[in-house]
Write a protein that holds these residues in place. Structure first.
Motif, PDB file in Angstrom:
ATOM      1  N   GLN A 231       9.316  46.633  54.132  1.00  0.00           N
ATOM      2  CA  GLN A 231       9.825  46.980  55.445  1.00  0.00           C
ATOM      3  C   GLN A 231      11.157  47.694  55.305  1.00  0.00           C
ATOM      4  O   GLN A 231      12.057  47.214  54.627  1.00  0.00           O
ATOM      5  CB  GLN A 231      10.015  45.720  56.293  1.00  0.00           C
ATOM      6  CG  GLN A 231       8.696  45.048  56.598  1.00  0.00           C
ATOM      7  CD  GLN A 231       8.832  43.993  57.675  1.00  0.00           C
ATOM      8  OE1 GLN A 231       9.634  44.147  58.588  1.00  0.00           O
ATOM      9  NE2 GLN A 231       8.052  42.936  57.557  1.00  0.00           N
ATOM     10  N   GLU A 232      11.244  48.830  55.950  1.00  0.00           N
ATOM     11  CA  GLU A 232      12.503  49.558  55.936  1.00  0.00           C
ATOM     12  C   GLU A 232      13.337  49.058  57.103  1.00  0.00           C
ATOM     13  O   GLU A 232      12.853  48.978  58.236  1.00  0.00           O
ATOM     14  CB  GLU A 232      12.232  51.055  56.101  1.00  0.00           C
ATOM     15  CG  GLU A 232      13.507  51.880  56.027  1.00  0.00           C
ATOM     16  CD  GLU A 232      13.255  53.375  56.164  1.00  0.00           C
ATOM     17  OE1 GLU A 232      12.098  53.762  56.392  1.00  0.00           O
ATOM     18  OE2 GLU A 232      14.241  54.125  56.041  1.00  0.00           O
ATOM     19  N   TRP A 359      14.208  47.279  52.577  1.00  0.00           N
ATOM     20  CA  TRP A 359      14.952  48.363  51.917  1.00  0.00           C
ATOM     21  C   TRP A 359      15.489  49.355  52.929  1.00  0.00           C
ATOM     22  O   TRP A 359      15.026  49.414  54.076  1.00  0.00           O
ATOM     23  CB  TRP A 359      14.047  49.103  50.934  1.00  0.00           C
ATOM     24  CG  TRP A 359      13.013  49.971  51.573  1.00  0.00           C
ATOM     25  CD1 TRP A 359      11.833  49.564  52.114  1.00  0.00           C
ATOM     26  CD2 TRP A 359      13.083  51.390  51.760  1.00  0.00           C
ATOM     27  NE1 TRP A 359      11.151  50.631  52.611  1.00  0.00           N
ATOM     28  CE2 TRP A 359      11.889  51.769  52.417  1.00  0.00           C
ATOM     29  CE3 TRP A 359      14.021  52.365  51.430  1.00  0.00           C
ATOM     30  CZ2 TRP A 359      11.617  53.098  52.763  1.00  0.00           C
ATOM     31  CZ3 TRP A 359      13.745  53.680  51.770  1.00  0.00           C
ATOM     32  CH2 TRP A 359      12.552  54.041  52.429  1.00  0.00           C
ATOM     33  N   ASN A 360      16.478  50.113  52.483  1.00  0.00           N
ATOM     34  CA  ASN A 360      16.914  51.305  53.208  1.00  0.00           C
ATOM     35  C   ASN A 360      17.586  52.244  52.211  1.00  0.00           C
ATOM     36  O   ASN A 360      17.715  51.923  51.034  1.00  0.00           O
ATOM     37  CB  ASN A 360      17.832  50.932  54.379  1.00  0.00           C
ATOM     38  CG  ASN A 360      19.104  50.240  53.931  1.00  0.00           C
ATOM     39  OD1 ASN A 360      19.743  50.656  52.964  1.00  0.00           O
ATOM     40  ND2 ASN A 360      19.473  49.164  54.618  1.00  0.00           N
ATOM     41  N   GLU A 400      10.944  53.893  44.377  1.00  0.00           N
ATOM     42  CA  GLU A 400      11.068  54.619  45.642  1.00  0.00           C
ATOM     43  C   GLU A 400       9.679  54.946  46.187  1.00  0.00           C
ATOM     44  O   GLU A 400       9.416  54.833  47.380  1.00  0.00           O
ATOM     45  CB  GLU A 400      11.872  55.909  45.427  1.00  0.00           C
ATOM     46  CG  GLU A 400      12.504  56.451  46.680  1.00  0.00           C
ATOM     47  CD  GLU A 400      13.688  57.371  46.373  1.00  0.00           C
ATOM     48  OE1 GLU A 400      13.949  57.664  45.184  1.00  0.00           O
ATOM     49  OE2 GLU A 400      14.347  57.792  47.341  1.00  0.00           O
ATOM     50  N   CYS A 403       8.276  51.980  47.936  1.00  0.00           N
ATOM     51  CA  CYS A 403       8.830  51.777  49.281  1.00  0.00           C
ATOM     52  C   CYS A 403       8.179  52.727  50.280  1.00  0.00           C
ATOM     53  O   CYS A 403       8.021  52.390  51.442  1.00  0.00           O
ATOM     54  CB  CYS A 403      10.334  52.016  49.293  1.00  0.00           C
ATOM     55  SG  CYS A 403      11.238  50.741  48.410  1.00  0.00           S
ATOM     56  N   GLN A 404       7.844  53.923  49.821  1.00  0.00           N
ATOM     57  CA  GLN A 404       7.427  54.940  50.772  1.00  0.00           C
ATOM     58  C   GLN A 404       5.930  55.153  50.864  1.00  0.00           C
ATOM     59  O   GLN A 404       5.457  55.793  51.796  1.00  0.00           O
ATOM     60  CB  GLN A 404       8.121  56.253  50.430  1.00  0.00           C
ATOM     61  CG  GLN A 404       9.547  56.182  50.908  1.00  0.00           C
ATOM     62  CD  GLN A 404      10.358  57.359  50.500  1.00  0.00           C
ATOM     63  OE1 GLN A 404       9.883  58.219  49.773  1.00  0.00           O
ATOM     64  NE2 GLN A 404      11.580  57.403  50.983  1.00  0.00           N
ATOM     65  N   ASP A 538      12.547  61.208  57.136  1.00  0.00           N
ATOM     66  CA  ASP A 538      11.258  60.623  56.736  1.00  0.00           C
ATOM     67  C   ASP A 538      10.300  61.703  56.267  1.00  0.00           C
ATOM     68  O   ASP A 538       9.621  61.560  55.249  1.00  0.00           O
ATOM     69  CB  ASP A 538      10.581  59.917  57.930  1.00  0.00           C
ATOM     70  CG  ASP A 538      11.190  58.557  58.211  1.00  0.00           C
ATOM     71  OD1 ASP A 538      11.951  58.071  57.339  1.00  0.00           O
ATOM     72  OD2 ASP A 538      10.917  58.002  59.287  1.00  0.00           O
TER      73      ASP A 538
END
Ligand code: ADP
Ligand code: ZN
Length: 691
Positions: A231-232, A359-360, A400, A403-404, A538
């Motif tokens: 989750q961002e 994450w962010n 990364e 996350c994406q 994004d």
């Protein structure tokens, strides 16, 4: 198969029966897990073995069962001194004769252990690798292995990847293992175990430990009972989210990993205050604390006195607390390997458990900062330094991607470890050193249609159904205009700027920096003014992920054109180019969360419509209290008495006799002797009370 003459059991009984018998009688398990049996059989047949199994797969059984069957003493080499006490306690608890020899014992205690060992009292002994170079210990081992000695049938090497310089945890003391073995008058069977899977490290283990045509068993890296969630969210939202989660899971044990000591201190304080009214203590662990403090906090966590642990990655090596129900990452770890290891501390008992990665963008900034800062300047040549740094950036890029990605998270991880088979994972090159380069990170290209798609990129075929991407409903949004504008801008300005600045230009922001570089005159300035900067970023991420843009490495990465940009910008084809991204809808298909043990009891009860007295969930609560009482009386953590799965087995089977009791998974002879009566009485009492 040639039987090892040193096995205590008569040959005629056959291995299979004998090993199963040991597994049941001592450990109370009905069957071996995948891979365990092959390892055990190889060892008993006198063959070296290499087990590559993820954390929680059950490596210890692979050498413990043979140790209980072979004549003489099995040596277990392990770097995890802090864990040895636990392992010995657990083995004693099942009726074995274990010991350990390490620096936590006084010289007098060490003498006693060695003396009893020479008398043949122990079946298994845990030692740190440094011990193998100790002259006195070597003399003991040589005598044991010599004709007429007590026997030294097996040396088991735990965390065997420590012998490899390619691994993250290289320990020079591991190089002594081969010398030690060579110095013995009779060569024991050598069995090595690790959870690190890369081919290179595997080869190194075989070579550096001198394994002789080992039986190699690589079990699946999938941990089916873990749900994966990404989750961002912003920094503040993270803390609030964790607070809510911990408060609503207060009867469970969990770990929260933070990237820095400061974050640990703050979050532990915050959570401690939130959870105090519920009587929950929060433990804390990082390298800035004193050894005593750390030991105390760790012990409190293991004993469930403080069921929640907030820690840096300094915490966890060798912690095998089985009932951790969730692991939350407050920040992004440095690699998928590190992530899987830390997240994998959840659910070692096989019951459902949840892993969350919050994450962010700041997380990646911080990681880049660490990479720039951490390289030990003196020890390495400039070239080596550059190599190390580049390697770390590569690992981070894969993180990364995790996350994406909008594809299945479990697939992503399994692909990383080269464990294609586990889920029927298809596509994407493997076998290369970089199975998921940043280029493939965002998953397979999304269909061009602008309709509603459900699930991750390939959920219908291969999704796991138990990760946040498989369980989230996505809407596909056409962002071709943003994509083209971004690529044209990057092309026109020569790839000199970072992601944030590019997004600001496209949005048409009016900042000092934009004026300074005259970007307000650049092509595309303000063309998508109606789209938020965050959303544009994004899209830029997705463009990078799918190879239309490329992001440089380093602390302040800039964005250039990627290898696919030509296809999009080619005037011949440009009308055919379209770019869509998945928009996360607010509703998930179903909340993926760890079910509590009690929920499981209810589900299991609902599955079989057997007649029973009272309610299984109620009985479960009773038995859980009893377990706590027994644990307190015996001064051990509750899970040493028995696991939740065993409690559930008791609720279902409702044993009335010792014989029934032995049918319950996790209850062997010794446990039946020690606690059987108490459990039988509690069950009878409960049934009488509700009848
Ligand atoms: P690893 O060392 O591979 O991380 P462990 O040896 O600590 O894993 O085992 C993990 C858990 O699985 C332990 O709680 C152990 O008791 C349990 N376990 C191991 N083998 C079996 C089996 N055959 N059946 C049921 N439970 C098992
Ligand atoms: Zn999935």
């Amino acid at each position: 198969m040639r039987a090892n003459p040193r096995i205590r059991f008569g040959r005629h009984r056959g291995f299979v029966e004998a090993t199963k018998d040991i597994l049941k009688r001592y450990f109370g398990y009905d069957s071996f897990r995948p891979g365990q049996e092959r390892m055990v059989d190889a060892i008993l047949a006198g063959r070296d073995a290499l087990g590559v199994m993820p954390t929680g797969a059950g490596k210890s059984i692979c050498y413990q069962v043979p140790a209980l069957m072979m004549q003489g003493l099995t040596l277990v080499v392990s770097p995890l001194v802090s864990l040895m006490g636990d392992q010995v306690r657990a083995l004693k608890e099942v009726g074995a004769r274990p010991s350990y020899l390490n620096s936590s014992l006084t010289p007098a205690q060490q003498n006693t252990v060695l003396k009893r060992a020479s008398e043949g009292w122990y079946q298994i002994m845990y030692v740190a690798p440094e011990r193998l170079a100790d002259e006195r210990f070597l003399a003991f081992a040589q005598a044991a292995a010599a004709p007429g000695g007590i026997g030294l049938p097996l040396v088991a090497v735990d965390e065997a990847h420590c012998v490899s310089q390619w691994g993250q945890d290289f320990r020079p003391s591991y190089l002594q293992i081969a010398e030690f073995i060579a110095a013995l008058p009779a060569r024991p069977v050598v069995a090595a175990f690790t959870a690190t899977a890369t081919e290179r490290v595997r080869d190194d283990i075989v070579q550096m430990l001198g394994l002789r045509s080992p039986q190699t068993v690589v079990t699946g890296f999938d941990r089916a009972n873990l749900s994966f969630n990404v989750q961002e969210m912003g920094d503040k939202a993270k803390a609030a989210w964790i607070r809510d989660y911990a408060a609503s899971h207060a009867d469970e044990s969990g770990i929260v990993y933070c990237a820095t000591r400061k974050a640990v201190d703050e979050l532990a304080f915050d959570l401690g205050r939130t959870l105090a009214p519920q009587g929950i203590r929060v433990a804390r662990y990082h390298a800035g604390m004193s050894t005593d403090e750390r030991t105390a906090e760790q012990a409190a966590f293991i004993a469930d006195a403080a069921p929640l642990m907030v820690a840096t990655n300094a915490f966890g090596m060798g912690i095998d607390k089985p009932n951790v129900r969730y692991v939350i990452h407050h920040n992004v770890p440095e690699s998928i390997e590190a992530y899987y290891q830390e997240a994998g501390r959840a659910g070692r008992d096989g019951d459902p458990a949840a892993c969350y990665l919050l994450w962010n963008g700041h997380d990646f900034g911080l990681r880049r900062y660490f990479i720039e800062r951490d390289v030990p300047e003196d020890a390495l040549s400039a070239e080596e330094r550059a190599f190390t740094r580049q390697n770390r950036y590569r690992l981070l890029a894969q993180m990364e991607g995790y996350c994406q990605t909008t594809g299945c998270l479990r697939e992503y991880i399994l692909r990383y470890f080269g464990d294609e088979g586990a889920l029927g994972v298809k596509g994407v090159a493997t076998g290369s050193a970089d199975p998921i380069g940043a280029g493939a990170a965002a998953g397979s290209p999304v269909p061009v249609s602008a309709t509603l798609a459900i699930g991750g990129a390939a959920s219908s075929e291969t999704g796991c159904g138990n990760c946040s991407n498989c369980l989230t409903r996505y809407e596909v949004e056409d962002v071709t205009d943003i994509a083209l504008a971004a690529m044209r801008l990057v092309s026109a300005t020569g790839g000199r700027f970072g992601k944030a600045l590019i997004a600001e230009v496209l949005h048409g922001a009016n900042t000092e920096k934009i004026r300074q570089f005259h970007l307000d005159d650049a092509p595309g300035y303000g063309v998508v003014a109606e789209v938020s900067i965050k959303r544009i970023k994004d899209v830029l991420d997705q463009l990078v992920g799918r190879g239309y843009l490329a992001q440089s490495q380093g602390r302040f990465p800039v964005v250039g054109l990627g290898s696919h940009a030509g296809e999009a910008l080619d005037p011949q084809r440009v009308s055919g180019f379209s770019f869509t991204v998945k928009k996360r809808a607010s509703q998930s298909v179903s909340a993926s969360r760890a079910r509590r043990a009690v929920d499981l009891v209810r589900e299991e009860a609902a599955l079989d419509a057997r007649p029973r007295v009272g309610d299984d969930a109620e009985l479960f609560d009773e038995l859980r209290s009893l377990r706590r009482k027994l644990a307190d009386e015996h001064n051990v953590p509750a899970y040493i008495i028995c696991s939740d799965a065993t409690l559930r087995g008791l609720c279902r089977k409702r044993p009335a006799t010792r014989e029934d009791l032995l049918e319950v998974t996790g209850i062997g002879e010794k446990k039946a002797d020690a606690y059987g009566e108490a459990f039988l009485a509690a069950i009878a009492e409960y049934e009488a009370s509700v009848r």
